[in-house]
Structures are given as C-alpha cells and as structure tokens.
Write a protein that holds these residues in place. Structure first.
Motif, PDB file in Angstrom:
ATOM      1  N   ARG A  93      -3.148   2.197   4.163  1.00 51.50           N
ATOM      2  CA  ARG A  93      -2.240   1.384   3.034  1.00 51.50           C
ATOM      3  C   ARG A  93      -3.248   0.040   2.812  1.00 51.50           C
ATOM      4  NH1 ARG A  93       4.073   2.414   2.819  1.00 51.50           N
ATOM      5  NH2 ARG A  93       3.970   4.790   3.271  1.00 51.50           N
ATOM      6  N   ALA A  94      -3.127  -0.412   1.509  1.00 51.43           N
ATOM      7  CA  ALA A  94      -3.574  -1.844   1.377  1.00 51.43           C
ATOM      8  C   ALA A  94      -3.101  -2.893   2.190  1.00 51.43           C
ATOM      9  CB  ALA A  94      -3.549  -2.176  -0.217  1.00 51.43           C
ATOM     10  N   GLY A  95      -3.842  -3.600   2.911  1.00 50.24           N
ATOM     11  CA  GLY A  95      -3.712  -4.718   3.669  1.00 50.24           C
ATOM     12  C   GLY A  95      -3.480  -4.423   5.230  1.00 50.24           C
ATOM     13  N   TRP A  96      -3.675  -2.977   5.470  1.00 47.63           N
ATOM     14  CA  TRP A  96      -3.522  -2.497   6.617  1.00 47.63           C
ATOM     15  C   TRP A  96      -4.965  -1.864   7.127  1.00 47.63           C
ATOM     16  CZ3 TRP A  96       1.015  -2.303   9.471  1.00 47.63           C
ATOM     17  CH2 TRP A  96       2.089  -2.578   8.861  1.00 47.63           C
ATOM     18  N   THR A  97      -5.447  -2.248   8.393  1.00 48.59           N
ATOM     19  CA  THR A  97      -6.646  -1.585   9.046  1.00 48.59           C
ATOM     20  C   THR A  97      -6.179  -1.200  10.460  1.00 48.59           C
ATOM     21  OG1 THR A  97      -7.174  -4.062   9.854  1.00 48.59           O
ATOM     22  CG2 THR A  97      -7.986  -3.491   7.871  1.00 48.59           C
ATOM     23  N   GLU A 122      -3.262  -8.030   8.206  1.00 49.31           N
ATOM     24  CA  GLU A 122      -3.408  -9.607   8.262  1.00 49.31           C
ATOM     25  C   GLU A 122      -3.917  -9.987   9.526  1.00 49.31           C
ATOM     26  OE1 GLU A 122       0.004 -11.448   6.700  1.00 49.31           O
ATOM     27  OE2 GLU A 122      -0.197 -10.553   4.896  1.00 49.31           O
ATOM     28  N   ASN A 123      -4.713  -9.174  10.200  1.00 54.12           N
ATOM     29  CA  ASN A 123      -5.551  -9.474  11.380  1.00 54.12           C
ATOM     30  C   ASN A 123      -4.378  -9.631  12.684  1.00 54.12           C
ATOM     31  OD1 ASN A 123      -8.091  -8.922  10.438  1.00 54.12           O
ATOM     32  ND2 ASN A 123      -8.153 -10.998   9.678  1.00 54.12           N
ATOM     33  N   VAL A 124      -3.140  -9.123  12.698  1.00 56.77           N
ATOM     34  CA  VAL A 124      -2.374  -9.131  13.612  1.00 56.77           C
ATOM     35  C   VAL A 124      -2.134  -7.801  13.929  1.00 56.77           C
ATOM     36  CG1 VAL A 124       0.045  -9.845  14.202  1.00 56.77           C
ATOM     37  CG2 VAL A 124      -1.187 -11.178  12.697  1.00 56.77           C
TER      38      VAL A 124
END
Length: 149
Positions: A93-97, A122-124
């Motif tokens: 999903r958007a914003g997730w990596t 968000e890099n967390v």
C-alpha cells in the motif's frame, strides 16, 4: 375579613448557566483527549495487520508461480529494481515499504529460503517477520533489545 396573601413564587429557571456548560465541555474534551490517541494507535495496528496479510498473500502467490512454472524466483527489497525475469519486488500500500535480508529465494518447487522481512511505514519498522521453513509462512517476532530503536 382579612385576605391572605398568596405565597410568592420564584421565577422558573430556564436553560443552563455558563459554568454548567463549561463543565460539560471540559468533560467532553477530557474524554476525547483520552480516546483519540488510543483509536489512532488501533487504526495503525489494524493497517499493519492488513499489510502483513497482503504481503503474505503475495508471497504465497509467488510460491505457486515458482512451482507452476518450475522456475526459481528471488524476492528483492522494495527499493531495488528487478534485474531479470526471475527477480520480483512486491507492491505494498502507499506509504508502506519492506526490506528483506538476505534476498528471499523461492526454488522451483516453491520452497523458501530463510530470511527476515521488516515492514515499514515512514521509515519506522512496524512488523518484523521471519521466514522459517520451506512453506514460506511469515512468523512475527520481536527483535533483540539491541536492534530496537
């Protein structure tokens, strides 16, 4: 003959005083301040759970593809670009990596190599997962205390 006087009546009070209204508003504000942070945390946890299940579903689909086509596949980290047809990057999903260490190998029979996956927003790091066993099932785990931020 003496006439008795009728008892005096107090005028009926209608409405609420300003102090009563302010007390009610303060109680509502206090309740809202207690509830809103908890509900946003619950929403984040529910979203992370949904992303986890989608990642697991996509990984199992790749396992089926490898088994069906008899081709070994490699799952790379989200920020990498596949170099050939056997390398895959999953879309979240958007914003997730996500990050995979080491790269996840799926052999031509559909068995997975051991790897660790971190799902991030968000890099967390929100979810730390481990692939243990050839069935490609992701297991949630808590990282060691030295790994936590």
């Amino acid at each position: 003959m003496l006439m008795s006087q009728a008892p005096r009546r107090e005028p009926l009070r209608t409405g609420y005083s300003l102090i009563e209204i302010l007390v009610v508003l303060a109680i509502i504000a206090l309740a809202t301040a207690l509830v809103v942070p908890n509900s946003s945390r619950l929403m984040d946890q529910a979203m992370a759970q949904a992303v986890f299940f989608e990642f697991q579903r996509d990984l199992l689909a790749l396992r089926k593809e490898a088994n069906r086509t008899q081709t070994a596949l490699v799952v790379k980290a989200a920020n990498q670009t596949p170099a050939n047809a056997t390398e895959r990057v999953l879309a979240l999903r958007a914003g997730w990596t996500y990050a995979v260490t080491p790269e996840l190998q799926i052999d031509d029979a559909g068995a997975c190599s051991p790897a660790e996956v971190s799902i991030r927003r968000e890099n967390v790091d929100l979810l730390n997962l481990r692939v243990d066993g050839a069935d490609c099932q992701l297991i949630r785990y808590l990282p060691a205390a030295t790994d936590r931020q």
